[in-house]
Design a protein around this motif. Sequence first.
Motif, short mmCIF file in Angstrom:
data_model
loop_
_atom_site.label_atom_id
_atom_site.label_comp_id
_atom_site.label_asym_id
_atom_site.label_seq_id
_atom_site.Cartn_x
_atom_site.Cartn_y
_atom_site.Cartn_z
N PHE A 93 -6.39 19.59 23.43
CA PHE A 93 -7.10 18.43 22.23
C PHE A 93 -6.48 19.01 20.92
CE2 PHE A 93 -8.50 14.96 19.86
CZ PHE A 93 -7.81 13.70 19.90
N ILE A 94 -7.93 19.36 21.03
CA ILE A 94 -7.20 20.33 19.26
C ILE A 94 -6.26 21.09 19.05
CG2 ILE A 94 -8.77 22.28 17.85
CD1 ILE A 94 -11.35 21.53 19.68
N GLU A 95 -5.62 21.95 20.33
CA GLU A 95 -4.10 22.16 19.62
C GLU A 95 -3.00 20.80 19.49
OE1 GLU A 95 -0.73 25.16 19.40
OE2 GLU A 95 -3.37 25.43 18.86
N TYR A 96 -2.73 19.72 20.12
CA TYR A 96 -2.23 19.27 20.09
C TYR A 96 -2.46 18.55 18.23
CZ TYR A 96 1.17 19.62 23.13
OH TYR A 96 2.26 20.20 24.06
N PHE B 66 8.66 2.67 17.86
CA PHE B 66 7.97 1.82 17.98
C PHE B 66 6.66 2.49 16.18
CE2 PHE B 66 2.98 1.33 18.44
CZ PHE B 66 2.99 0.26 19.08
N LEU B 67 6.54 4.05 16.64
CA LEU B 67 5.89 4.78 14.79
C LEU B 67 6.77 4.88 14.45
CD1 LEU B 67 4.96 7.78 17.00
CD2 LEU B 67 3.16 5.74 16.80
N GLN B 68 7.53 4.81 13.86
CA GLN B 68 8.50 4.51 12.68
C GLN B 68 8.46 2.73 12.22
OE1 GLN B 68 10.30 7.43 11.10
NE2 GLN B 68 10.06 5.65 9.54
N LYS B 69 8.85 2.14 12.54
CA LYS B 69 8.13 0.64 12.95
C LYS B 69 7.37 0.27 12.14
CE LYS B 69 11.23 -2.36 15.50
NZ LYS B 69 11.37 -3.41 16.71
N PHE C 5 -1.47 11.28 25.56
CA PHE C 5 -1.09 10.60 24.11
C PHE C 5 -0.80 10.91 22.74
CE2 PHE C 5 -2.47 8.42 20.22
CZ PHE C 5 -0.94 7.19 20.43
N ILE C 6 -2.02 12.67 22.84
CA ILE C 6 -1.63 13.27 21.80
C ILE C 6 -0.02 14.26 21.97
CG2 ILE C 6 -2.80 14.98 22.81
CD1 ILE C 6 -4.62 14.74 19.26
N GLU C 7 -0.30 14.82 22.91
CA GLU C 7 1.14 15.50 23.14
C GLU C 7 2.29 14.41 23.10
OE1 GLU C 7 4.67 16.30 25.11
OE2 GLU C 7 3.81 14.79 25.39
N GLN C 8 2.83 12.92 23.42
CA GLN C 8 3.39 11.90 23.07
C GLN C 8 3.23 11.41 21.74
OE1 GLN C 8 6.15 10.67 25.20
NE2 GLN C 8 5.40 12.84 26.06
N LEU C 9 2.28 11.74 20.36
CA LEU C 9 1.92 11.81 18.90
C LEU C 9 3.21 12.37 18.64
CD1 LEU C 9 1.03 9.06 17.36
CD2 LEU C 9 -1.06 10.37 17.81
N TYR C 10 2.65 13.96 18.61
CA TYR C 10 3.18 14.51 18.81
C TYR C 10 4.83 14.39 18.99
CZ TYR C 10 4.96 19.71 17.60
OH TYR C 10 5.58 20.91 17.47
#
Length: 154
Positions: A20-23, A86-89, A136-141
């Motif tokens: 988690f900390i890495e991402y 979705f994030l870009q919007k 989730f954090i990997e998908q966010l990255y």
Amino acid sequence: MNIRLICIGKTDDSRIESLFIEYEKRLKHYINFKSEFLVLKKKSKVLNQTKIEEGELILQKIDNSSFLVLLDEQGKSFDSIKFSGFLQKRMNSGIKELVFLIGGAHGFSSAVYDRANAKVALSSMTFTHQMVRILFIEQLYRAFTILRGEKYHH
């Protein structure tokens, strides 16, 4: 825009915490990102009461102007490219803070559902809440690398 991830409970596995900390470090190259882990001091023996108390704790941490997205099995499913859209919007909409929420093992209180602006499902499969943090954090990255046209996605 700022992105914040709120999780109920602490990670009890050092391998998950390390990943988690890495991402989290990787994400900070793209956006102002913070994570918070909320823990009830004492859980109620009554399940619904625990959800209500977790909900109250969560809602205290979220500004009225924040856009709240619940990670929920009943939410909208995206592939990685559509999630980046979705994030870009959200970034284009001018909101100051986008908050993603990973609830406790028994879900969210009705007050949290009522406050939510959107719900996103990572999968129709069931994962531990510990694993959801990593997924989730990997998908966010990944979404930010897609938006930047970087090679991580493929």
